[in-house]
Design an enzyme around this catalytic site. Structure first.
Site, PDB file in Angstrom:
ATOM      1  N   ASP A 184       0.847  -1.198   0.000  1.00  0.00           N
ATOM      2  CA  ASP A 184       0.000   0.000   0.000  1.00  0.00           C
ATOM      3  C   ASP A 184       0.882   1.248   0.000  1.00  0.00           C
ATOM      4  O   ASP A 184       1.634   1.477   0.936  1.00  0.00           O
ATOM      5  CB  ASP A 184      -0.874   0.001   1.262  1.00  0.00           C
ATOM      6  N   SER A 238     -10.818   5.781   0.266  1.00  0.00           N
ATOM      7  CA  SER A 238     -10.180   5.730   1.581  1.00  0.00           C
ATOM      8  C   SER A 238     -10.758   6.847   2.435  1.00  0.00           C
ATOM      9  O   SER A 238     -11.115   7.910   1.920  1.00  0.00           O
ATOM     10  CB  SER A 238      -8.668   5.905   1.411  1.00  0.00           C
ATOM     11  N   TYR A 284       2.851   9.970   0.069  1.00  0.00           N
ATOM     12  CA  TYR A 284       3.882   9.506   1.002  1.00  0.00           C
ATOM     13  C   TYR A 284       5.272   9.981   0.570  1.00  0.00           C
ATOM     14  O   TYR A 284       5.853   9.465  -0.381  1.00  0.00           O
ATOM     15  CB  TYR A 284       3.856   7.972   1.136  1.00  0.00           C
ATOM     16  N   HIS A 312      -7.680   9.099  -1.954  1.00  0.00           N
ATOM     17  CA  HIS A 312      -7.095   9.063  -0.596  1.00  0.00           C
ATOM     18  C   HIS A 312      -8.073   9.555   0.482  1.00  0.00           C
ATOM     19  O   HIS A 312      -8.124   9.025   1.564  1.00  0.00           O
ATOM     20  CB  HIS A 312      -5.810   9.900  -0.593  1.00  0.00           C
TER      21      HIS A 312
HETATM   22  N1  NAP Z   1      -5.396   5.782   3.729  1.00  0.00           N
HETATM   23  C1  NAP Z   1      -4.931   6.549   4.677  1.00  0.00           C
HETATM   24  O1  NAP Z   1      -5.370   7.685   4.873  1.00  0.00           O
HETATM   25  C2  NAP Z   1      -3.828   6.034   5.565  1.00  0.00           C
HETATM   26  C3  NAP Z   1      -3.505   6.713   6.743  1.00  0.00           C
HETATM   27  C4  NAP Z   1      -2.494   6.185   7.540  1.00  0.00           C
HETATM   28  C5  NAP Z   1      -1.832   5.027   7.157  1.00  0.00           C
HETATM   29  N2  NAP Z   1      -2.149   4.403   5.986  1.00  0.00           N
HETATM   30  C6  NAP Z   1      -1.456   3.170   5.542  1.00  0.00           C
HETATM   31  O2  NAP Z   1      -1.440   2.246   6.622  1.00  0.00           O
HETATM   32  C7  NAP Z   1      -0.101   1.867   6.890  1.00  0.00           C
HETATM   33  C8  NAP Z   1       0.091   1.489   8.343  1.00  0.00           C
HETATM   34  O3  NAP Z   1      -0.228   2.558   9.203  1.00  0.00           O
HETATM   35  P1  NAP Z   1       0.876   3.420   9.972  1.00  0.00           P
HETATM   36  O4  NAP Z   1       2.136   3.458   9.180  1.00  0.00           O
HETATM   37  O5  NAP Z   1       0.217   4.710  10.289  1.00  0.00           O
HETATM   38  O6  NAP Z   1       1.080   2.693  11.365  1.00  0.00           O
HETATM   39  P2  NAP Z   1       1.070   1.195  11.951  1.00  0.00           P
HETATM   40  O7  NAP Z   1       1.260   0.202  10.892  1.00  0.00           O
HETATM   41  O8  NAP Z   1      -0.097   1.102  12.849  1.00  0.00           O
HETATM   42  O9  NAP Z   1       2.368   1.247  12.885  1.00  0.00           O
HETATM   43  C9  NAP Z   1       3.673   1.374  12.365  1.00  0.00           C
HETATM   44  C10 NAP Z   1       4.643   1.373  13.544  1.00  0.00           C
HETATM   45  O10 NAP Z   1       4.579   0.094  14.192  1.00  0.00           O
HETATM   46  C11 NAP Z   1       5.892  -0.462  14.279  1.00  0.00           C
HETATM   47  N3  NAP Z   1       5.788  -1.903  14.074  1.00  0.00           N
HETATM   48  C12 NAP Z   1       5.425  -2.546  12.931  1.00  0.00           C
HETATM   49  N4  NAP Z   1       5.391  -3.864  13.121  1.00  0.00           N
HETATM   50  C13 NAP Z   1       5.757  -4.085  14.408  1.00  0.00           C
HETATM   51  C14 NAP Z   1       5.931  -5.252  15.187  1.00  0.00           C
HETATM   52  N5  NAP Z   1       5.691  -6.469  14.687  1.00  0.00           N
HETATM   53  N6  NAP Z   1       6.346  -5.101  16.487  1.00  0.00           N
HETATM   54  C15 NAP Z   1       6.575  -3.875  16.997  1.00  0.00           C
HETATM   55  N7  NAP Z   1       6.415  -2.732  16.301  1.00  0.00           N
HETATM   56  C16 NAP Z   1       6.020  -2.837  15.016  1.00  0.00           C
HETATM   57  C17 NAP Z   1       6.689   0.200  13.181  1.00  0.00           C
HETATM   58  O11 NAP Z   1       8.051   0.184  13.553  1.00  0.00           O
HETATM   59  P3  NAP Z   1       9.257   0.018  12.501  1.00  0.00           P
HETATM   60  O12 NAP Z   1       8.913   0.849  11.303  1.00  0.00           O
HETATM   61  O13 NAP Z   1      10.423   0.500  13.268  1.00  0.00           O
HETATM   62  O14 NAP Z   1       9.364  -1.449  12.143  1.00  0.00           O
HETATM   63  C18 NAP Z   1       6.089   1.600  13.160  1.00  0.00           C
HETATM   64  O15 NAP Z   1       6.660   2.404  14.176  1.00  0.00           O
HETATM   65  C19 NAP Z   1       0.705   3.079   6.421  1.00  0.00           C
HETATM   66  O16 NAP Z   1       2.082   2.802   6.315  1.00  0.00           O
HETATM   67  C20 NAP Z   1      -0.004   3.391   5.143  1.00  0.00           C
HETATM   68  O17 NAP Z   1       0.389   2.500   4.113  1.00  0.00           O
HETATM   69  C21 NAP Z   1      -3.160   4.872   5.200  1.00  0.00           C
END
Ligand code: NAP
Length: 282
Positions: free
Chosen positions: A47, A140, A52, A111
């Site tokens: 994704d 989204s 980004y 988005h």
């Molecule tokens: N459509 C939208 O509006 C929207 C908005 C927000 C996000 N998104 C999408 O959703 C994705 C995920 O959301 P997010 O990036 O906000 O946050 P998230 O996935 O909830 O959390 C990411 C954090 O968790 C840590 N992490 C990941 N796996 C882990 C594990 N197994 N154990 C411990 N810590 C872990 C990562 O650390 P490390 O990086 O250090 O491994 C990072 O600090 C985004 O990257 C994006 O693609 C979409």
């Protein structure tokens, strides 16, 4: 591994989030290794979005997917609302395709809603699908009223997914959005499923029930949080991991299933909504 069907593709329900990947040259190689480790462990969905890092995430993905067959992957990209009209959408899509180094996206999302009329965006998305630049399109940050409005538009019901914030601490969409999506067979893509490593409320990782369930499964609390988001059908979850170990742990979490007692215990700690709440957005 739990699976989910999106646009007739059967996909592993744990995908790869990429927000903030590629932003720093010092962590870049580790991040590429993390994305590749997730794919090698069985993940297929990536994704990303033009937003980004203004293309830095897309560029990182283009490098990370080099060793893999494009057809084995399912790449999601997103257009910014301000670019989602007749004047710009195709141009922005072409730019994103070039950044990722592919000639099609499997799924292209609006988005979030902006000022360009939804009907105009749908016409452009349909046009892009007919041209073969995208295999399917979706939305989204849409709430129930937005989905209902979309369904009333010509071809609006061609939307194949809605990507929204969903984790143990943010269950608001269970009130009437998830039921509506299930009724209309629209899968949910759960973003920020780890509540950004529990930096949003800080209530998750220290929770005793969550810790106990993690011990039961010889898993980490993060793996439990992730597996919980895909406990029901029709959900793809997209954790972001810049570290290889996290990336592999996340894919492995797709194998965890809960007992009814565990799910009840989690719902006592993190209750389901009892009334409509404003859509939570990051
Ligand atoms: N459509 C939208 O509006 C929207 C908005 C927000 C996000 N998104 C999408 O959703 C994705 C995920 O959301 P997010 O990036 O906000 O946050 P998230 O996935 O909830 O959390 C990411 C954090 O968790 C840590 N992490 C990941 N796996 C882990 C594990 N197994 N154990 C411990 N810590 C872990 C990562 O650390 P490390 O990086 O250090 O491994 C990072 O600090 C985004 O990257 C994006 O693609 C979409």
């Amino acid at each position: 591994m739990k699976m989910v069907k999106i646009n007739h593709r059967n996909l592993p329900a744990v995908g790869i989030g990429t927000w903030n990947l590629g932003d720093s040259s010092t962590t870049r190689q580790d991040e590429i290794a993390a994305v590749q480790a997730a794919i090698n462990a069985g993940a297929r969905v990536i994704d990303t979005a033009e937003m980004y890092g203004n293309g830095r995430s897309e560029k990182l993905i283009s490098q990370a997917i080099q060793p893999f067959n494009r057809e084995d992957l399912f790449i999601i990209d997103k257009v910014l609302p301000s670019n989602a009209g007749k004047a710009n959408l195709e141009h922005r899509l072409d730019r994103s395709l070039k950044m990722v180094g592919t000639d099609y996206f499997d799924l292209y999302l609006l988005h979030w809603r902006g000022s360009i009329p939804l009907a105009e965006t749908v016409i452009e998305l349909e046009r892009m699908q007919q041209k073969g630049k995208i295999k399917s399109w979706g939305v989204s940050n849409f709430d129930t009223a937005d989905m209902k409005e979309l369904w009333k538009l010509p071809d609006g019901n061609h939307c194949v997914a809605n990507e929204d914030l969903y984790n143990l601490d943010e269950r608001g969409i269970e009130y009437n959005l998830i039921p509506w999506m299930n009724d209309h067979q629209v899968p949910l893509i759960a973003y920020s499923p780890l509540a950004e490593a529990d930096t949003i409320s800080g209530k998750l990782t220290h929770n005793k029930v969550l810790q106990e369930i993690a011990t039961n499964h010889s898993a980490s609390v993060y793996q439990i949080m992730l597996a919980w988001t895909i406990r029901n059908d029709n959900v793809l979850t997209i954790p972001k991991a810049g570290q290889k170990e996290h990336a592999v742990d996340n894919v492995t979490a797709g194998q965890i299933t809960f007992t009814a007692d565990e799910l009840t215990a989690l719902s006592q700690e993190f209750p389901t909504p009892t009334h409509k709440e404003p859509l939570a957005i990051i």
